[in-house]
Structure formats: structure tokens, C-alpha cells
Design a protein around this motif. Structure first.
Motif, PDB file in Angstrom:
ATOM      1  N   ARG A 154       0.831  -1.213   0.000  1.00 50.73           N
ATOM      2  CA  ARG A 154       0.000   0.000   0.000  1.00 50.73           C
ATOM      3  C   ARG A 154       0.859   1.254   0.000  1.00 50.73           C
ATOM      4  O   ARG A 154       0.556   2.237  -0.693  1.00 50.73           O
ATOM      5  CB  ARG A 154      -0.921  -0.009   1.229  1.00 50.73           C
ATOM      6  N   LEU A 155       1.955   1.228   0.762  1.00 47.77           N
ATOM      7  CA  LEU A 155       2.826   2.401   0.871  1.00 47.77           C
ATOM      8  C   LEU A 155       3.810   2.508  -0.286  1.00 47.77           C
ATOM      9  O   LEU A 155       4.422   3.557  -0.487  1.00 47.77           O
ATOM     10  CB  LEU A 155       3.609   2.350   2.197  1.00 47.77           C
ATOM     11  N   GLY A 156       3.977   1.418  -1.037  1.00 45.88           N
ATOM     12  CA  GLY A 156       4.934   1.435  -2.144  1.00 45.88           C
ATOM     13  C   GLY A 156       6.381   1.392  -1.705  1.00 45.88           C
ATOM     14  O   GLY A 156       7.276   1.860  -2.417  1.00 45.88           O
ATOM     15  N   THR A 157       6.638   0.822  -0.520  1.00 50.46           N
ATOM     16  CA  THR A 157       8.002   0.750   0.009  1.00 50.46           C
ATOM     17  C   THR A 157       8.650  -0.563  -0.432  1.00 50.46           C
ATOM     18  O   THR A 157       8.783  -1.513   0.339  1.00 50.46           O
ATOM     19  CB  THR A 157       7.996   0.844   1.544  1.00 50.46           C
ATOM     20  N   ALA A 158       9.079  -0.598  -1.687  1.00 49.88           N
ATOM     21  CA  ALA A 158       9.623  -1.832  -2.265  1.00 49.88           C
ATOM     22  C   ALA A 158      10.901  -2.285  -1.572  1.00 49.88           C
ATOM     23  O   ALA A 158      11.241  -3.472  -1.614  1.00 49.88           O
ATOM     24  CB  ALA A 158       9.878  -1.631  -3.754  1.00 49.88           C
ATOM     25  N   TRP A 159      11.624  -1.357  -0.933  1.00 53.40           N
ATOM     26  CA  TRP A 159      12.891  -1.728  -0.294  1.00 53.40           C
ATOM     27  C   TRP A 159      12.702  -2.845   0.729  1.00 53.40           C
ATOM     28  O   TRP A 159      13.619  -3.644   0.963  1.00 53.40           O
ATOM     29  CB  TRP A 159      13.524  -0.516   0.403  1.00 53.40           C
ATOM     30  N   SER A 160      11.521  -2.913   1.342  1.00 56.64           N
ATOM     31  CA  SER A 160      11.291  -3.896   2.407  1.00 56.64           C
ATOM     32  C   SER A 160      10.968  -5.286   1.872  1.00 56.64           C
ATOM     33  O   SER A 160      11.026  -6.264   2.623  1.00 56.64           O
ATOM     34  CB  SER A 160      10.144  -3.432   3.314  1.00 56.64           C
ATOM     35  N   THR A 161      10.641  -5.396   0.590  1.00 62.79           N
ATOM     36  CA  THR A 161      10.177  -6.678   0.041  1.00 62.79           C
ATOM     37  C   THR A 161      11.162  -7.821   0.260  1.00 62.79           C
ATOM     38  O   THR A 161      10.760  -8.913   0.680  1.00 62.79           O
ATOM     39  CB  THR A 161       9.836  -6.525  -1.453  1.00 62.79           C
ATOM     40  N   PRO A 162      12.465  -7.650  -0.030  1.00 60.43           N
ATOM     41  CA  PRO A 162      13.389  -8.765   0.218  1.00 60.43           C
ATOM     42  C   PRO A 162      13.426  -9.206   1.682  1.00 60.43           C
ATOM     43  O   PRO A 162      13.620 -10.394   1.974  1.00 60.43           O
ATOM     44  CB  PRO A 162      14.749  -8.202  -0.219  1.00 60.43           C
ATOM     45  N   LEU A 163      13.217  -8.265   2.609  1.00 63.92           N
ATOM     46  CA  LEU A 163      13.226  -8.632   4.029  1.00 63.92           C
ATOM     47  C   LEU A 163      12.011  -9.473   4.397  1.00 63.92           C
ATOM     48  O   LEU A 163      12.119 -10.430   5.163  1.00 63.92           O
ATOM     49  CB  LEU A 163      13.283  -7.372   4.895  1.00 63.92           C
ATOM     50  N   TRP A 164      10.844  -9.122   3.852  1.00 71.01           N
ATOM     51  CA  TRP A 164       9.665  -9.958   4.114  1.00 71.01           C
ATOM     52  C   TRP A 164       9.913 -11.377   3.615  1.00 71.01           C
ATOM     53  O   TRP A 164       9.556 -12.351   4.280  1.00 71.01           O
ATOM     54  CB  TRP A 164       8.427  -9.386   3.424  1.00 71.01           C
ATOM     55  N   HIS A 165      10.513 -11.499   2.448  1.00 68.72           N
ATOM     56  CA  HIS A 165      10.813 -12.825   1.903  1.00 68.72           C
ATOM     57  C   HIS A 165      11.795 -13.580   2.804  1.00 68.72           C
ATOM     58  O   HIS A 165      11.635 -14.776   3.054  1.00 68.72           O
ATOM     59  CB  HIS A 165      11.407 -12.693   0.505  1.00 68.72           C
ATOM     60  N   TYR A 166      12.806 -12.868   3.280  1.00 61.74           N
ATOM     61  CA  TYR A 166      13.824 -13.511   4.125  1.00 61.74           C
ATOM     62  C   TYR A 166      13.192 -14.075   5.397  1.00 61.74           C
ATOM     63  O   TYR A 166      13.408 -15.247   5.753  1.00 61.74           O
ATOM     64  CB  TYR A 166      14.915 -12.493   4.478  1.00 61.74           C
ATOM     65  N   TYR A 167      12.426 -13.266   6.082  1.00 61.26           N
ATOM     66  CA  TYR A 167      11.865 -13.718   7.361  1.00 61.26           C
ATOM     67  C   TYR A 167      10.761 -14.755   7.167  1.00 61.26           C
ATOM     68  O   TYR A 167      10.619 -15.678   7.963  1.00 61.26           O
ATOM     69  CB  TYR A 167      11.380 -12.518   8.172  1.00 61.26           C
ATOM     70  N   GLN A 168       9.971 -14.628   6.099  1.00 60.39           N
ATOM     71  CA  GLN A 168       8.955 -15.644   5.829  1.00 60.39           C
ATOM     72  C   GLN A 168       9.625 -16.970   5.474  1.00 60.39           C
ATOM     73  O   GLN A 168       9.147 -18.043   5.873  1.00 60.39           O
ATOM     74  CB  GLN A 168       8.049 -15.196   4.690  1.00 60.39           C
TER      75      GLN A 168
END
Length: 702
Positions: free
Chosen positions: A369-383
Motif C-alpha cells: 500500500r505504501l509502495g516501500t519496495a525496499w522492504s520486500t526482500p526482508l519480508w521474503h527472508y523472514y517468511q
């Protein structure tokens, strides 16, 4: 060759910067054969420099599009304009340039200002808008810089390279001595670093600093450099820039809070836990006092990281929970720090995997929603970590691969490193050592550029592969410093309780009893500091049982791991308990259970080891889903689930929702499926599934 024109393969180009006078004369004669209204249309259209719409040129002339039909027919009949899809273009750009040359300065300026408005309304690139504004005089240049700057910041989360190009363009427009250049440089430094252009970011920032700046401007620029190098994984350099800024007593408190927060995270990844915690505390307090809540949130997440690393899991959770509360309450920049990343990590360490996954799902939605793509790899890492903890190795690998792909696309190479470490360990567990070596080599290429990451991501991955290929002696050499740091930094065991016994096995088999004892003591101390976490008590029992050979300690580890969702940790405890069992029948039962778990989890290396060393029974095969000999049989269970839903007509987004995966993870599964089956798309996959899928009755009879 004809004068200043070169004709090659039927295409004419100009030699030099000006059109030849003979060519201009020819075009002038063409124009004089047209009506004045048609000439006016062509002059207006010439400012676009690209194919244009009738509506667009009508806006320049401030008339209704329908009134231009006669002029357009006239210009196309004369072959000055030609159709281009739904638009029109000049028959050749040289003709356009010749027409453009007939405009006087004032008219050209007016038309370019109108063309900028048209381009903006049509959603054209900010560069095109800026190029028009640059031709409208000094005020237009200022407006062009503003548009380029704002556009760069807007696209940066999803397209860092494009953002860097835009802001460099803005700096070029301003020139080196413009008074408004320095504030722009601070943003440019961060965007260039995000795009992987560290040398350019460094040179640009240092050049500005040498120019002599006031305290606030200098602090903002140093903050930009610190953030840039932190983002790029160059954490020691980030600390140096933050040190330089914080040494100035005149730095505003809002900027000081941000500097503390950035330095806290950079110090953590430079293995300075005490300094990171001190800076995190300072960022939190200073940020709250100065109203800079984003800095407080980021400082609290740094403290959560430190507490997690030191094995203070309740503190890690409390810091992350407080950060999340602030971000949810104030929103804005604070929400963009995504503290749920670290909240979910703390929940997972506390064995609250369901809560962690819900936290990640909510955080991912907010990130989109916020368009903060920088965080996407971190979500993948922790998931991926949660999937691995549950023993869902295929899902973990797909999640990590999707994270690497996103990180590389964003040029966020520092975020790719821990994901590559995860993939290395999973490939070893799955018995695919060549793939593990490929992932490790990729990780080494990234760290060779100066990127630093947590040793639990880098060193542990390398040691796990070394132990599989070269044996425990090689692994022990790599792990020596990690063993010695375990009493103060037991985070590896907190993240993966099965690692405690694995550390004992490596040290004991390499003949280093002291380090084996050190691992046992670290596991026991971690369990005692976190008495509510069952998996840590199980890990301590398992590690001690391996070292002492105490069958009752190993039995206790098995029983405790049964009460957790960590299936592969249970399988490892069952394996060691079976090896040391005094009751042969009980040993066989434990071995059979362990083999069933690792087979279901597709932990192929453990399965081979168990069947070789314990001779346990092979796990019963699953009922087939596809006919014998079908190429679809080579799919993993996770890939099979995706394939079946896609074949049923679901979109990637629907598949992701149905399986509780991210769209990137579904994409990763599909890439593997297409490669394995040597097909190109969904239709071929659907046809293959329809042909080879068994109906329920056939499956029961197979």
C-alpha cells in the motif's frame, strides 16, 4: 554522402550540429505549398520531438481537435506527417527539426511551456516534461529541477536506477555552482547508492562537503551518505559518516535522532552490539523529544535486533512491539520503517510462528500500500525462515529465491546476501550440494564488494556446506569465532534451535571438546534466560545429550520438540535419540518417525543419512496425483500445489491468496515449473495437467 547529410541503408543523419542550408530550403519549399493553418499546426507539433496525438497538438494551439482535421489531411497528403498507430509523426526527424527551426524564440518558449503541461497530463516521463521546461527560460529550469527531483523521490522505491538517472539529470540542469544544488545532493547520494552507484554517490557527497556548508546542511548531507552506505551494506563506512556528523554540536536534534538510528543499525551489522544498543536508545529518546518518530521507531528496531542477538527474546519482542505501536499511531515516515519485520522475527524466536506469519502478512500488505519496495526482500527472508522452521523447505526456498530476485532488481545487493545464505543451507538440507555451492559463490561475490552481514547468515551457511563436503574439521575452522562469541551472541540457536546440537556434533567430531562444551553452555544459558520458550529447552537438552551420550537427556529433547512446530528439529533429536537408544524397539520407532518427517519435508540429506546409519524403514510413498511416467511427477509438493491451481484457471494473485504466499513466491514456483517441464506458459501447463491428472478413484487404486 551529400554535404552535411550521410545516407546509409536508406536512413539520413546529420553531420555536425546544424542542418544543411540546402535541406532547410527544400523543407521550406514544402511548407510554402501548404496553407498557413497547416504550417501553424506543423510548427506546434515540431516541439514534441516524438509521435503526438491530435488532442495534444490541439491543446498547444488552444483549439478543439475536430477543427484540425483539414490541416492534418493537408499535411499528410504532402507527406510531411505520416500515421503512427493512433498518433502522427513527422516523416523524418530531420524534417521536424527543419520545421522547428522556423519558430521564433518567444513562440518556441510559449509552445514548450504548453507542451510540458500536455506531457504531464498525458502521463509522459518527467524527463520529457523537464526537457520542455528547460527551453522556457530560467524559471522553467527551476521548475524542471523540481519536477525531476520530485519524480525521482516518487519512483525510487520501485525503480532506484530510474530515480538516480532523474536526480543526476536535475543536478546537471542546476550546474556545479548553483546555490540550490547542495540540498539536492543529499537526496542524490541516497538514490545513487540505492541504484548501486556507490562511487558516484561518494564522489558527489565529498565534493559538496569540500565546498564548505552550514552545520545543518552538512549534517543532512552526511546523513544522506550514512544512509546510502548503510543501504548498500557498507556498514563501517556508514558508521564513519554518522560519526562525522554527530561530532558537530550544532546538528539539529531531529537530524541527530536520525543519525543515531542509522548508526545503530550500521553498528549492529559491524558486530558492535553494545554500541548499537546505546545508539538505538539515544535515537529513541532524542526522536521522541524532537518529534522525529521515524527515528525512534528505527532506533527501537535496532535495539530489538541487539536483544535478539544476545538472546534476550522478551526484550527483543518488547522493543519491536513498542516500535510497531508508535508507527501505527503516527503513521507517516514512521510507518515506512516497517517495524513488523522485527516484531515477526521476535515472535518466531519465541515459537509463536502463527503470530509471526500473520505479522508478516499484515506488514507485506502495508508495504504494498505504501509502495516501500525496499522492504520486500526482508519480508521474503523472514517468511522463508518461518517456512524452514516448520520444515517446509520447498516453500522456504521459493520464498528466498523470490527475495533474491527482488533484491537484485532493486539493486539492493546487501539484502540479497542473507537470502543467499538461507538458500545455501536449504540446498544442503535437500542434498543438492552443487546448488548450495552456486548460492554460496553468489553470496561471496556480493560480500567481496565490502557488504557486511550477520555471521549467522554468512559464516553459518558456509560452514554447513563445508561440513557436508569436507567434513567437520573444515567447518570448525570457519566457525571458530562464532563458537567463541556464543556466550554473548547465541542468536544462531535462538533462530534455529536445531543448530545447538549441530554445533556440538561439528566440534566433537573435529576433536574440539572445549568448543562442544561452549555450545552446550550457550544453549543452556539461552534456555534459562527464556524459560517460556520450549524449543530452547529442547535445544539445550539435545546439545547436552549429544555431548554426554545421555539417552534420557535426548528423550527429553524429543518430548519437548514434539510440543513445538519445529519438525526438522524434532527429526534431528529423534535421530540422535535412536542412535543412543538402549531399547532396540524404541530406537527403531524413533528412526522410523524421523525418516517419515525428513521425507515429508524433503530433507534429502538427512533421509539418506538416517537410512544408511539406522537402517530404518522407508517412509510410505504418497498417493500419486499424476499418471505414471508423467513429467509432472518431478514437481515438488509445493510446485505441484501451484501447478494444480494455475491449471484450474487461477491468477498468480489468486494462487498466492489461496496458498498464503506472496506473488513473488508464486512467480518463483512457476519459473521452476516451466523450466522443469520445458514449457513456456500457463496454457501448456493446463493442458499437461488435464492430460496427466488422475481422478480420485484412480489415485486410490494406484
Amino acid at each position: 554522402m551529400t554535404g552535411q547529410l550521410v545516407v546509409a541503408d536508406g536512413i539520413a543523419t546529420v553531420v555536425g550540429e546544424e542542418l544543411p542550408s540546402s535541406f532547410i530550403t527544400i523543407v521550406d519549399q514544402m511548407l510554402h505549398g501548404l496553407s498557413s493553418d497547416a504550417q501553424e499546426l506543423l510548427q506546434a507539433a515540431s516541439v514534441f520531438g516524438r509521435p503526438f496525438s491530435v488532442e495534444g497538438v490541439a491543446q498547444l494551439l488552444e483549439v478543439r481537435p475536430a477543427t484540425l482535421l483539414k490541416q492534418i489531411r493537408e499535411a499528410t497528403a504532402a507527406r510531411v506527417l505520416v500515421p503512427h498507430g493512433d498518433e502522427l509523426r513527422f516523416v523524418h526527424d530531420l524534417v521536424r527539426l527543419a520545421v522547428y527551426g522556423t519558430l521564433n524564440g518567444a513562440v518556441a518558449t510559449m509552445l514548450h511551456r504548453l507542451a510540458a503541461a500536455v506531457a504531464r497530463a498525458e502521463g509522459r516521463s518527467p524527463v520529457e516534461v523537464a526537457e520542455h521546461l528547460l527551453k522556457t527560460g530560467r524559471s522553467g529550469s527551476r521548475e524542471a529541477v523540481t519536477i525531476l527531483h520530485e519524480s525521482a523521490l516518487e519512483v525510487a522505491p520501485a525503480a532506484p536506477s530510474t530515480a538516480a538517472d532523474l536526480i543526476v539529470h536535475a543536478l546537471d540542469v542546476l550546474g556545479e555552482h548553483d546555490a540550490g544544488r547542495t540540498p539536492l545532493v543529499a537526496d542524490a547520494v541516497g538514490l545513487l547508492a540505492s541504484a548501486g552507484r556507490l562511487e558516484k554517490a561518494h564522489d558527489l557527497g565529498e565534493a559538496a562537503l569540500r565546498g564548505g556548508l552550514d552545520a545543518r546542511t552538512e549534517a543532512m548531507l552526511l546523513l544522506g551518505l550514512a544512509e546510502a552506505f548503510k543501504h548498500a551494506g557498507q556498514n563501517r563506512t556508514a558508521v564513519e559518516y554518522a560519526d562525522r556528523a554527530l561530532a558537530n554540536p550544532d546538528v539539529p536534534e531531529t537530524v541527530r535522532a536520525k543519525l543515531y538510528a542509522i548508526r545503530a543499525h550500521a553498528r549492529f551489522y559491524s558486530d558492535d552490539l553494545a554500541g548499537a544498543d546505546t545508539d538505538g536508545e539515544a535515537a529513541t529518546a532524542t526522536g521522541i523529544a524532537a518529534g522525529e518518530c521515524a527515528a525512534s521507531v528505527f532506533g527501537l528496531t535496532a535495539r530489538s535486533l541487539v536483544a535478539h542477538a544476545q538472546g534476550r527474546l522478551d526484550d527483543a519482542h518488547a522493543h519491536a512491539e513498542r516500535a510497531t505501536g508508535i508507527a501505527d499511531r503516527v503513521r507517516g515516515d514512521a510507518a515506512h520503517r516497517h517495524p513488523r519485520i522485527w516484531l515477526g522475527s521476535a515472535q518466531a524466536a519465541l515459537d509463536r510462528l502463527d503470530e509471526a506469519e500473520e505479522t508478516y502478512r499484515r506488514g507485506r500488505k502495508e508495504s504494498e500500500r505504501l509502495g516501500t519496495a525496499w522492504s520486500t526482500p526482508l519480508w521474503h527472508y523472514y517468511q522463508a525462515g518461518v517456512h524452514a522452521a516448520r520444515g517446509h523447505l520447498d516453500e522456504a526456498a521459493a520464498e528466498a529465491e523470490a527475495g533474491v530476485a527482488v533484491a537484485l532488481n532493486l539493486t539492493a545487493y546487501a539484502l540479497a546476501v542473507p537470502l543467499l545464505g538461507t538458500l545455501t543451507r536449504i540446498a544442503v538440507q535437500q542434498g543438492d550440494l552443487p546448488q548450495a555451492q552456486a548460492h554460496l559463490a553468489h553470496m561471496h561475490r556480493r560480500t567481496a564488494t565490502g557488504i557486511t552481514a550477520a555471521p549467522e547468515d554468512v559464516v553459518w551457511a558456509e560452514a554447513v556446506l563445508q561440513e557436508a563436503i569436507a567434513g567437520p574439521d573444515a567447518a570448525l575452522g570457519t566457525l571458530a569465532r562464532m563458537y567463541d562469541a556464543l556466550p554473548e551472541r547465541p542468536v544462531l540457536i535462538a533462530q534455529d534451535p536445531a543448530a545447538a546440537a549441530q554445533l556440538v556434533h561439528i566440534a566433537a567430531r573435529a576433536g574440539d571438546t572445549d568448543r562442544a562444551r561452549l555450545a552446550v553452555a550457550a544453549a543452556r544459558g539461552l534456555a534459562e534466560r527464556n524459560p517460556g520458550v520450549i524449543s530452547l529447552a529442547a535445544a539445550a537438552d539435545h546439545a547436552e545429550g549429544v555431548l554426554t551420550g545421555d539417552p534420557w537427556m535426548l528423550r527429553g529433547a524429543v518430548e519437548r520438540f514434539r510440543r513445538t512446530p519445529r519438525r526438522l528439529a524434532l527429526a534431528a533429536a529423534l535421530e540422535d535419540a535412536a542412535l543412543g537408544a538402549e531399547d532396540t524397539e524404541q530406537g527403531r520407532a524413533w528412526a522410523a518417525e524421523a525418516i517419515a518427517i525428513v521425507t515429508d519435508c524433503r530433507a534429502e540429506r538427512a533421509r539418506r543419512r538416517l537410512e544408511f546409519s539406522l537402517g530404518g524403514p522407508k517412509a510410505p510413498a504418497e498417493a500419486p496425483v499424476f499418471r505414471a511416467g508423467s513429467p509432472l511427477q518431478q514437481l515438488t509438493p509445493a510446485e505441484r500445489g501451484v501447478a494444480l491451481l494455475v491449471a484450474d484457471g487461477l491468477t498468480n494473485r489468486q494462487v498466492a491468496s489461496s496458498l498464503h504466499l506472496s506473488r513473488h513466491t508464486v512467480d518463483s514456483h512457476l519459473r521452476k515449473i516451466f523450466a522443469k517441464l520445458d514449457i513456456r506458459g500457463r496454457v501448456e501447463l493446463a493442458n499437461l495437467v488435464m492430460r496427466d491428472r488422475l481422478n480420485p478413484e484412480d489415485r486410490l487404486n494406484t
